[in-house]
Design an enzyme around this catalytic site. Structure first.
Site, PDB file in Angstrom:
ATOM      1  N   ASN A 166      32.869 158.688 105.744  1.00 45.26           N
ATOM      2  CA  ASN A 166      31.446 159.547 105.456  1.00 45.26           C
ATOM      3  C   ASN A 166      31.504 161.069 104.891  1.00 45.26           C
ATOM      4  O   ASN A 166      30.785 161.671 104.124  1.00 45.26           O
ATOM      5  CB  ASN A 166      30.623 159.657 106.829  1.00 45.26           C
ATOM      6  CG  ASN A 166      31.563 159.928 107.792  1.00 45.26           C
ATOM      7  OD1 ASN A 166      32.568 159.443 108.168  1.00 45.26           O
ATOM      8  ND2 ASN A 166      30.968 160.952 108.661  1.00 45.26           N
ATOM      9  N   ALA A 215      20.521 150.761 107.395  1.00 46.08           N
ATOM     10  CA  ALA A 215      19.621 150.631 106.420  1.00 46.08           C
ATOM     11  C   ALA A 215      19.505 152.230 105.785  1.00 46.08           C
ATOM     12  O   ALA A 215      19.116 152.134 104.469  1.00 46.08           O
ATOM     13  CB  ALA A 215      18.177 150.043 106.743  1.00 46.08           C
ATOM     14  N   THR A 252      12.259 142.409 121.127  1.00 46.39           N
ATOM     15  CA  THR A 252      11.352 141.937 120.076  1.00 46.39           C
ATOM     16  C   THR A 252      11.890 142.868 118.768  1.00 46.39           C
ATOM     17  O   THR A 252      12.116 144.098 118.999  1.00 46.39           O
ATOM     18  CB  THR A 252       9.995 142.498 120.365  1.00 46.39           C
ATOM     19  OG1 THR A 252       9.632 141.766 121.692  1.00 46.39           O
ATOM     20  CG2 THR A 252       9.203 142.107 119.196  1.00 46.39           C
ATOM     21  N   CYS A 340      26.550 164.065 111.937  1.00 42.57           N
ATOM     22  CA  CYS A 340      26.413 163.926 113.790  1.00 42.57           C
ATOM     23  C   CYS A 340      27.424 165.135 114.227  1.00 42.57           C
ATOM     24  O   CYS A 340      27.068 165.517 115.294  1.00 42.57           O
ATOM     25  CB  CYS A 340      27.195 162.630 113.857  1.00 42.57           C
ATOM     26  SG  CYS A 340      26.777 161.354 112.865  1.00 42.57           S
TER      27      CYS A 340
HETATM   28  N1  PLP Z   1      29.548 154.780 110.655  1.00 43.80           N
HETATM   29  C1  PLP Z   1      29.436 155.937 109.425  1.00 43.80           C
HETATM   30  C2  PLP Z   1      30.859 155.819 108.514  1.00 43.80           C
HETATM   31  C3  PLP Z   1      28.598 156.620 109.464  1.00 43.80           C
HETATM   32  O1  PLP Z   1      28.495 157.607 108.443  1.00 43.80           O
HETATM   33  C4  PLP Z   1      27.367 156.733 110.122  1.00 43.80           C
HETATM   34  C5  PLP Z   1      26.374 157.699 110.198  1.00 43.80           C
HETATM   35  O2  PLP Z   1      26.567 158.684 109.739  1.00 43.80           O
HETATM   36  C6  PLP Z   1      27.477 155.745 111.308  1.00 43.80           C
HETATM   37  C7  PLP Z   1      28.349 154.923 111.167  1.00 43.80           C
HETATM   38  C8  PLP Z   1      26.283 155.626 112.359  1.00 43.80           C
HETATM   39  O3  PLP Z   1      25.065 155.021 111.409  1.00 43.80           O
HETATM   40  P1  PLP Z   1      23.825 155.392 112.237  1.00 43.80           P
HETATM   41  O4  PLP Z   1      23.278 156.747 111.707  1.00 43.80           O
HETATM   42  O5  PLP Z   1      22.715 154.421 111.437  1.00 43.80           O
HETATM   43  O6  PLP Z   1      23.740 155.113 113.569  1.00 43.80           O
END
Ligand code: PLP
Length: 393
Positions: A166, A215, A252, A340
């Site tokens: 990412n 998504a 659900t 994050c």
């Molecule tokens: N894995 C990767 C490589 C990501 O970049 C991300 C989100 O930035 C995630 C997992 C987590 O995904 P989500 O935001 O849908 O929980």
């Protein structure tokens, strides 16, 4: 808002108009519970199953192999913790040093429960060396690399790989590594959250056992994701409740979210390849011209295959935090490290794992483009960046 230049598509993408209108229609007319036997319930069931086929088609899976979840994080938790629940506690799990926080957090939790965790390293361009990977598969102690995971010894039962990072966009050769892992009897999970819609995915060509998707990273809605599960018997559910999702995830279904994900998957499968080429050309121009105009700019991992939309740039001697704030004031949305971990003062664990020192890691900014990015936006962003770097440098 329209004068903002959004270059933070690895954090999240703008939903396509077709996605939003399909979700609105579902909220208005398809609101019944898909488990209800009446006509409206059956209509909702049909919508969920159509979306399941669309998501399956995008990654070369069968519809019955898709479990809908609340997003990438839940898919990863289900894949890893759900598999480990059926594996003796003494058998290690192996993850990558540059994996997403969701993978690291599940591994940390497993370590606290007493399971050995091995961490395989990445090289200076963010790739996993086959030799180091094979050593870990053979039971060598995994390098903990400051991730506070302890050191495992013994062949892992489960290996987690990231299809595309990412922060840097570096693409992993999943098929080769999965083959090595299977030859030693390990189960393979792939975090494909950033790869979907940006590279063609065929889960069978990869040879993966479990694949996590989300998504909102490919122009769908937030709060919905999917897990590809090759062998349903290998996975214990984490969400206990009703018999939904073939007993693999109770609760659900989020019908509007699932419908939106299905439409996003259909459009990624049909228009994705054309968008990828256009986005790659814009990203390459951004990098080429910035390196030409500004001294001290380095493109992270430029020598290896990367996602078409991702550019991680190190602006030597410039604080990424200050630059991001100044960019934001000027109307450019970008990130440092993953969304994050932004807000925390810790430099990116991904860049540290690649061997960058702290000052370099604190000077890294990620620009991530999408099919909505225009050449005019890239020109404006470059002019603004050039002016700001001169002020801050
Ligand atoms: N894995 C990767 C490589 C990501 O970049 C991300 C989100 O930035 C995630 C997992 C987590 O995904 P989500 O935001 O849908 O929980």
């Amino acid at each position: 808002m329209s004068d903002l230049i959004y270059l933070d598509n690895n954090a999240t993408t703008r939903p396509l108009d077709e996605v939003a209108s399909a979700m609105r229609a579902c909220l208005a007319d398809g609101y019944a519970n898909p488990s209800s036997v009446h006509r409206l319930g059956q209509r909702a069931r049909h919508a969920v199953e159509t979306a399941r086929s669309q998501v399956a088609h995008l990654i070369g899976a069968a519809p019955g192999e898709i479990v809908f979840t609340s997003g990438g994080t839940e898919s990863i938790n289900l894949a890893l913790a759900g598999t480990l629940a059926r594996v003796p506690i003494a058998r290690p799990v192996a993850i990558g040093a540059a994996d997403h926080q969701a993978v690291l957090a599940v591994a940390r939790h497993a370590a606290r429960q007493g399971r050995p965790v091995a961490t395989f390293p990445v090289d200076e361009s963010g790739r996993i060396s086959e030799a180091a990977f094979a050593q870990i598969l053979d039971g060598a102690p995994g390098l903990a690399q400051g991730l506070n995971l302890g050191v495992a010894q013994g062949p892992p039962a489960l290996v987690s790989l990231t299809a595309a990072n990412n922060e840097t966009g570096v693409i992993c050769d999943i098929a080769t590594l999965a083959r090595l892992a299977h030859a030693r009897g390990a189960c393979v999970h792939v975090d494909a959250v950033q790869a979907v819609g940006r590279v063609a995915i065929d889960v069978r060509a990869w040879g993966a056992d479990l694949v996590s998707l989300s998504a909102h990273k490919f122009h769908g809605p937030k709060g919905v994701g999917a897990l590809y599960v090759r062998d349903r018997s290998s996975l214990a559910p984490l969400m206990l409740g009703g018999p939904q999702e073939g007993l693999r995830r109770g609760g659900t279904e989020n019908t509007p979210g699932i419908v939106g994900m299905g439409v996003a998957a259909r459009l990624a499968a049909t228009d994705g390849a054309a968008a990828v080429e256009r986005v790659a050309a814009l990203r390459d121009r951004l990098e080429r011209e910035l390196c030409h105009r500004l001294p001290g700019v380095a493109v992270v991992a430029c020598e290896v295959p990367r996602l078409c939309n991702t550019s991680c740039l190190i602006f030597e001697g410039v604080s990424a935090e200050k630059l991001l704030l100044a960019l934001s004031e000027a109307g450019v949305c970008a990130s440092s490290g993953s969304a994050c971990s932004s807000g925390s003062l810790e430099p990116s664990h991904v860049l540290k794992a690649m061997g960058f020192d702290e000052p370099q890691a604190r000077s890294a900014v990620r620009f991530s483009l999408s099919r909505f990015t225009t050449p005019g936006e890239i020109d404006r962003a470059m002019d603004l960046l050039a002016a700001l770097i001169q002020r801050l440098g």
